[in-house]
Design a protein around this motif. Structure first.
Motif, PDB file in Angstrom:
ATOM      1  N   GLY A   9      37.325  30.863  37.307  1.00  0.00           N
ATOM      2  CA  GLY A   9      36.019  31.468  37.051  1.00  0.00           C
ATOM      3  C   GLY A   9      35.848  32.774  37.797  1.00  0.00           C
ATOM      4  O   GLY A   9      35.312  33.749  37.252  1.00  0.00           O
ATOM      5  N   VAL A  10      36.314  32.816  39.049  1.00  0.00           N
ATOM      6  CA  VAL A  10      36.219  34.039  39.844  1.00  0.00           C
ATOM      7  C   VAL A  10      37.093  35.138  39.242  1.00  0.00           C
ATOM      8  O   VAL A  10      36.671  36.301  39.114  1.00  0.00           O
ATOM      9  CB  VAL A  10      36.625  33.769  41.304  1.00  0.00           C
ATOM     10  N   LEU A  11      38.320  34.796  38.858  1.00  0.00           N
ATOM     11  CA  LEU A  11      39.217  35.785  38.267  1.00  0.00           C
ATOM     12  C   LEU A  11      38.660  36.325  36.956  1.00  0.00           C
ATOM     13  O   LEU A  11      38.789  37.520  36.657  1.00  0.00           O
ATOM     14  CB  LEU A  11      40.603  35.176  38.047  1.00  0.00           C
ATOM     15  N   ASP A  12      38.042  35.446  36.174  1.00  0.00           N
ATOM     16  CA  ASP A  12      37.418  35.886  34.923  1.00  0.00           C
ATOM     17  C   ASP A  12      36.320  36.914  35.179  1.00  0.00           C
ATOM     18  O   ASP A  12      36.063  37.789  34.345  1.00  0.00           O
ATOM     19  CB  ASP A  12      36.814  34.687  34.174  1.00  0.00           C
ATOM     20  N   GLY A  13      35.674  36.805  36.348  1.00  0.00           N
ATOM     21  CA  GLY A  13      34.552  37.685  36.651  1.00  0.00           C
ATOM     22  C   GLY A  13      34.934  39.032  37.232  1.00  0.00           C
ATOM     23  O   GLY A  13      34.076  39.914  37.354  1.00  0.00           O
ATOM     24  N   LEU A  14      36.201  39.216  37.603  1.00  0.00           N
ATOM     25  CA  LEU A  14      36.645  40.506  38.144  1.00  0.00           C
ATOM     26  C   LEU A  14      36.958  41.479  37.012  1.00  0.00           C
ATOM     27  O   LEU A  14      37.385  41.073  35.929  1.00  0.00           O
ATOM     28  CB  LEU A  14      37.894  40.314  39.008  1.00  0.00           C
ATOM     29  N   THR A  15      36.752  42.741  37.263  1.00  0.00           N
ATOM     30  CA  THR A  15      37.029  43.781  36.279  1.00  0.00           C
ATOM     31  C   THR A  15      38.324  44.496  36.645  1.00  0.00           C
ATOM     32  O   THR A  15      38.428  45.099  37.717  1.00  0.00           O
ATOM     33  CB  THR A  15      35.876  44.802  36.222  1.00  0.00           C
ATOM     34  N   PHE A  16      39.298  44.389  35.756  1.00  0.00           N
ATOM     35  CA  PHE A  16      40.597  45.026  35.974  1.00  0.00           C
ATOM     36  C   PHE A  16      40.744  46.217  35.019  1.00  0.00           C
ATOM     37  O   PHE A  16      40.154  46.225  33.946  1.00  0.00           O
ATOM     38  CB  PHE A  16      41.733  44.018  35.745  1.00  0.00           C
ATOM     39  N   PRO A  17      41.563  47.236  35.435  1.00  0.00           N
ATOM     40  CA  PRO A  17      42.353  47.305  36.667  1.00  0.00           C
ATOM     41  C   PRO A  17      41.507  47.678  37.877  1.00  0.00           C
ATOM     42  O   PRO A  17      40.401  48.198  37.730  1.00  0.00           O
ATOM     43  CB  PRO A  17      43.382  48.396  36.353  1.00  0.00           C
ATOM     44  N   LEU A  18      42.059  47.401  39.045  1.00  0.00           N
ATOM     45  CA  LEU A  18      41.399  47.703  40.315  1.00  0.00           C
ATOM     46  C   LEU A  18      42.134  48.830  41.020  1.00  0.00           C
ATOM     47  O   LEU A  18      43.361  48.981  40.881  1.00  0.00           O
ATOM     48  CB  LEU A  18      41.387  46.455  41.199  1.00  0.00           C
ATOM     49  N   PRO A  19      41.417  49.632  41.811  1.00  0.00           N
ATOM     50  CA  PRO A  19      42.065  50.786  42.448  1.00  0.00           C
ATOM     51  C   PRO A  19      43.067  50.409  43.538  1.00  0.00           C
ATOM     52  O   PRO A  19      44.054  51.119  43.749  1.00  0.00           O
ATOM     53  CB  PRO A  19      40.884  51.567  43.030  1.00  0.00           C
TER      54      PRO A  19
END
Length: 282
Positions: A144-154
């Motif tokens: 659930g947490v991974l689904d909520g992250l926006t990729f790509p990341l700096p």
């Protein structure tokens, strides 16, 4: 078009080439390097044995596998690899998700595959089928947490910070960060098919494989290794496994009292001693 092959690494002793092979399977969101230290220990302590470390489908370097993403297909992937590289599965060890894949492999093995499989090691993986546990499990929370992250990341640090803010432990975050990969722009992408992994997990929690413990394949000794501090195997399931072991000589249950779910990390020495003490390794 031929089916793709799983990525793998061989760990072998110096000198004579091994005559028998133990295959090792990581857990969900893991990769084959997670079990490298254990593989080296087995090879060092038992000459004549080699280890095949595998990236299961949608993990590590085993990308591009098409659906359906189910335990039976993952077990079939292993069969295809074993036949392709001519490394028989004489012993099979799996942790967590990999443990249930190992049970499914044993359940469907026939002919030469079944007769070759002398040992099945299931590390802190419940044979229960209970899909509701997915929604309350730690791995369900992580997805659930991974689904909520926006990729790509700096940066890699941005990934770790996002997990920390969601309450994920530093150790778990560092482990998950092994799945990060830089894209052509130098940004960090998660090298994981999250919808596919979720499908695999749903099948893992739904699948009942008690039959493998109750009636193991004729040539196979099954070892269920339980972390004493782990919650992955319920008290009811532990009692059921112990009861089966009293009647089924081809099942042994080992409790590593001080270990959590990561038994191969928390109780490395105790687990290694179990593995190298088995007469079938002779």
């Amino acid at each position: 078009m031929s089916a793709p092959l799983l990525a793998y690494s061989l760990v072998t002793p110096t000198g004579e080439p091994p005559q028998r092979f133990m295959w090792m399977l990581h857990g969900i969101l893991g990769r084959r390097t997670n079990l490298r230290s254990l593989a080296r220990r087995v090879v060092e302590e038992r000459p004549g044995w080699g280890v095949v470390l595998v990236d299961l489908r949608l993990h590590g370097d085993s990308q591009g596998f098409g659906p359906p993403h189910r335990l039976d297909n993952v077990a079939a992937d292993l069969e295809h690899l074993a036949q392709s590289i001519e490394r028989p599965v004489h012993a099979l060890l799996g942790h967590s998700f990999g443990g249930k894949v190992a049970m499914q492999f044993a359940a469907r093995a026939q002919g030469a595959l079944a007769s070759a499989l002398g040992e099945l090691w299931v590390l802190d993986s419940s044979p229960d089928g209970d899909i509701e546990r997915l929604y309350t499990s730690d791995v369900g929370k992580v997805l659930g947490v991974l689904d909520g992250l926006t990729f790509p990341l700096p940066t890699r640090e941005a990934f770790l910070e996002g997990l920390a803010q969601a309450g994920i432990s530093k150790a778990t975050a560092e482990w998950l960060a092994m799945n990060l990969k830089r894209n052509d722009e130098g940004l960090w992408q998660l090298n994981v098919d999250l919808p596919g992994v979720r499908t695999l997990l749903e099948d893992y929690f739904r699948h009942d494989l008690w039959s493998v413990l109750e009636e193991p394949p004729a040539h196979t000794q099954v070892h269920l290794v339980i972390g004493g501090r782990s919650e992955s195997i319920s008290a009811e399931a532990r009692a059921r496994a112990a009861s089966i072991a009293q009647k089924q000589p081809r099942l042994q249950v080992h409790l590593l009292a001080e270990a959590g779910h990561w038994v191969h990390v928390d109780a490395f020495e105790a687990l290694a001693r179990l593995l190298i003490a088995q007469p079938r390794f002779g």
